[in-house]
Design an enzyme around this catalytic site. Structure first.
Site, short mmCIF file in Angstrom:
data_model
loop_
_atom_site.label_atom_id
_atom_site.label_comp_id
_atom_site.label_asym_id
_atom_site.label_seq_id
_atom_site.Cartn_x
_atom_site.Cartn_y
_atom_site.Cartn_z
N ASP A 13 0.67 -1.28 0.09
CA ASP A 13 0.18 -0.08 0.25
C ASP A 13 0.92 1.35 0.04
OD1 ASP A 13 -2.11 -1.88 0.23
OD2 ASP A 13 -2.69 -0.98 2.16
N LYS A 111 -7.18 -4.98 -2.68
CA LYS A 111 -7.87 -5.57 -1.79
C LYS A 111 -8.84 -4.37 -1.01
CE LYS A 111 -4.06 -4.45 1.41
NZ LYS A 111 -4.85 -3.31 2.08
N CYS A 156 -1.79 -2.61 7.62
CA CYS A 156 -1.78 -3.60 6.48
C CYS A 156 -0.53 -4.31 6.62
CB CYS A 156 -2.02 -2.76 5.14
SG CYS A 156 -3.78 -2.35 5.17
#
Ligand code: VGL
Ligand code: ZN
Length: 210
Positions: A13, A111, A156
C-alpha cells in the site's frame, strides 16, 4: 544481496493517500519509497498491493451516519475503525506514489473492494474467510520466504505479515521500510513487538542491501 528464487518482496500500500497530504496520511509515509525502490532490485518476485475501496466502503466514517473518524464501530461482527475516506478506486489517492518503481511488480493485489468488509491483509479479508489468491500465487512460484515493507506498520503491514506466517512462509519485516498510522498512539511500536513475539523477524533494509 540477491535474494534467492524462493524469496519474495511484498510492497504494501505505498499509495498517495497514505503519504503526507493524502486522505489517511501516515507520518513519513513517502520516506519508504527510495528504500523500497533499492530493495526491489534484490528480488525476482515483487508483489505490490493497493488498498482499493469503492466510494461507498463501510470502513469510511462518511458512510456510517453519526460516526466520527477514528471511532470504533461494530461492522458485520468485527470491530472496525472508522477511517477518513482513502484509496477510492480510480482516484489519485489510490495511485501508487509517483516515485515508486511499479514496473518491477510481478503482480498487483488489490484489496478492500467489497463495500461491507475491510481488508488489511494482502492474503485475506477481515472476515478472515475471503482469500485474495496471494498464498496460491506465491506457492506456485516456489516462494518460501517473504520480506514485507510499506504502509502502514500497524494495519496492513502487520496483518499481511501475520497471515504470511500462518500460511507457512518465513517472514521478515524491514522496519525502516515501513511507517505506521500510530492510531491508537503507540500502536506502530506495539505492532512490531507483537509481530516479533509471533516469530516474524524484524530487520533493517540494510540487512538486504549490504
Ligand atoms: C490501511 C487503514 C485502512 C493500511 C488501509 O494500508 O494500513 N490502514 N486501510
Ligand atoms: Zn483502507
Amino acid at each position: 544481496m540477491t535474494a534467492g528464487k524462493d524469496t519474495a518482496l511484498i510492497v504494501v500500500d505505498v499509495q498517495n493517500d497514505f503519504c503526507p497530504g493524502g486522505g489517511l496520511a501516515v507520518k513519513g509515509g513517502d520516506e519508504v519509497v527510495s528504500v523500497i525502490n533499492k530493495m526491489m532490485d534484490c528480488f525476482d518476485t515483487v508483489v505490490g498491493t493497493q488498498d482499493w475501496h469503492p466510494a461507498n466502503h463501510r470502513s469510511f466514517a462518511s458512510n456510517n451516519e453519526g460516526t466520527e473518524v477514528y471511532q470504533i464501530k461494530n461492522l458485520n461482527g468485527t470491530d472496525q475503525v472508522m477511517w477518513p475516506d482513502h484509496c477510492v478506486q480510480g482516484t489519485c489517492g489510490a495511485d501508487f506514489h509517483p516515485d515508486l518503481t511499479t514496473d518491477l511488480f510481478s503482480v498487483i493485489i488489490r484489496k478492500g473492494s467489497n463495500p461491507e468488509i475491510d481488508s488489511y491483509s494482502a492474503f485475506m479479508e477481515n472476515d478472515r474467510k475471503t482469500v485474495t489468491g496471494l498464498k496460491g500465487y506465491l506457492e506456485s512460484k516456489g516462494i518460501k520466504k517473504v520480506f514485507i515493507t510499506g504502509l502502514a506498520t500497524d494495519y496492513c503491514v502487520r496483518y499481511t505479515a501475520e497471515d504470511a506466517l500462518s500460511a507457512g512462509f518465513e517472514v521478515y519485516v524491514a522496519a525502516d521500510a515501513c511507517r505506521g498510522v500510530d492510531f491508537p498512539e503507540g500502536s506502530a511500536k506495539a505492532a512490531l513487538d507483537a509481530m516479533q513475539a509471533k516469530g516474524i523477524r524484524i530487520i533493517s533494509s540494510e540487512d538486504i542491501l549490504k
